[in-house]
Design an enzyme around this catalytic site. Structure first.
Site, PDB file in Angstrom:
ATOM      1  N   ASP A  65       0.883  -1.224  -0.022  1.00  0.00           N
ATOM      2  CA  ASP A  65      -0.068   0.004  -0.076  1.00  0.00           C
ATOM      3  C   ASP A  65       0.912   1.411  -0.131  1.00  0.00           C
ATOM      4  O   ASP A  65       0.529   2.247  -0.821  1.00  0.00           O
ATOM      5  CB  ASP A  65      -0.874   0.055   1.458  1.00  0.00           C
ATOM      6  CG  ASP A  65      -1.729   1.334   1.514  1.00  0.00           C
ATOM      7  OD1 ASP A  65      -2.541   1.392   0.435  1.00  0.00           O
ATOM      8  OD2 ASP A  65      -1.544   1.961   2.385  1.00  0.00           O
ATOM      9  N   ASP A 133      -6.786  -5.557  -2.147  1.00  0.00           N
ATOM     10  CA  ASP A 133      -5.778  -6.049  -0.932  1.00  0.00           C
ATOM     11  C   ASP A 133      -4.898  -6.746  -1.638  1.00  0.00           C
ATOM     12  O   ASP A 133      -3.620  -6.592  -1.353  1.00  0.00           O
ATOM     13  CB  ASP A 133      -6.579  -6.652   0.061  1.00  0.00           C
ATOM     14  CG  ASP A 133      -7.221  -5.921   1.141  1.00  0.00           C
ATOM     15  OD1 ASP A 133      -7.170  -4.576   0.978  1.00  0.00           O
ATOM     16  OD2 ASP A 133      -7.895  -6.453   1.818  1.00  0.00           O
ATOM     17  N   GLU A 136      -2.281  -4.931  -3.776  1.00  0.00           N
ATOM     18  CA  GLU A 136      -1.407  -4.364  -2.788  1.00  0.00           C
ATOM     19  C   GLU A 136      -0.186  -5.294  -2.190  1.00  0.00           C
ATOM     20  O   GLU A 136       0.959  -4.796  -2.216  1.00  0.00           O
ATOM     21  CB  GLU A 136      -1.868  -3.467  -1.645  1.00  0.00           C
ATOM     22  CG  GLU A 136      -2.741  -2.118  -2.137  1.00  0.00           C
ATOM     23  CD  GLU A 136      -3.368  -1.569  -1.165  1.00  0.00           C
ATOM     24  OE1 GLU A 136      -3.972  -0.552  -1.472  1.00  0.00           O
ATOM     25  OE2 GLU A 136      -3.562  -2.219  -0.058  1.00  0.00           O
TER      26      GLU A 136
END
Length: 240
Positions: A65, A133, A136
């Site tokens: 991230d 998610d 990332e």
């Protein structure tokens, strides 16, 4: 330069990593532009907590991230001389969960994710939260396995169309609705969580937005923020 010593906790997964299918290894090589070195890292990046394994993608997601934000911010800074506010607006859209999930679908990530049976049954393969998610987490794995330059290249390859296009230049629906209300001498819009359903890893949210004296509208999404955004857009479509 990433120190190999930092990867030692992952070594217990090396034998398990060999269960990655050959087509997944080929796919990973295409994404990064070079074949996986530490396959255990990539296995971890593709693994959802529902599998029951003693590892999942969350730590790599945390790392990826930050890398994603840095790469996109650097890219936007290079491309134009827009003010900080405009750059931040585009950055927020480009690195959003919805944007990452869209990239995941474009590269067929769903064919390579490792989810438990129940998570699949609950729609995990279509969840923006999970897809975003894992995008990332793959960036985090790429950084640790191949270094920053390769991770940057992977991000730029994935997000090229979005950055080159107009993604993020249109005003966010919640900001647009706030301005619409002010421009029409109305009180600011109010958001209310109406419903949350489904398991934690595949929750669905329903939010109602209302502007006093005008009306209300509901929206749904995989997160409260997404539901609020959808509600605001639907309100604007109806009343704007």
């Amino acid at each position: 330069m990433v120190h190999r010593r930092a990867l030692e906790p992952h070594r217990r997964h090396v034998l398990i990593a060999m269960t990655l299918h050959e087509d997944t290894l080929d796919w990973l090589a295409r994404q990064a532009g070079r074949p996986p070195g530490d396959m255990a890292l990539w296995l971890e990046a593709l693994t959802h907590g529902s599998t029951g394994d003693d590892f999942d993608y969350q730590r790599l997601e945390f790392l990826g991230d930050r890398v994603l934000g840095l790469v996109i911010a650097e890219w936007l800074y290079e491309r134009n001389d827009a003010a900080e506010g405009k750059l931040s607006q585009r950055l927020n859209v480009l690195v959003s969960r919805e944007s990452c999930a869209q990239i995941a679908r474009q590269i067929d990530l769903r064919s390579h994710m490792r989810l438990g049976k129940q998570a699949r049954a609950d729609g995990g393969l279509e969840s923006d939260n999970i897809l975003g998610d894992i995008i990332e987490s793959l960036i985090g794995a790429c950084l640790l396995d191949h270094g920053f330059d390769t991770a940057r290249g992977m991000v730029r390859n994935w997000f090229g169309d979005a950055v080159e296009g107009r993604a993020g230049q249109k005003k966010h629906p919640k900001s647009a609705l706030q301005e619409w209300a002010a421009g029409n001498r109305r009180k600011p819009p109010e958001y209310e969580l109406v419903d949350r359903s489904g398991p934690d890893h595949a929750s669905r949210f329903t939010v109602k937005v209302s502007v006093k004296g005008v009306g209300e509208m509901t929206g749904e999404g995989d997160s409260k923020q997404q539901a609020e955004t959808n509600a605001a857009q639907r309100f604007l479509d109806e009343h704007g």
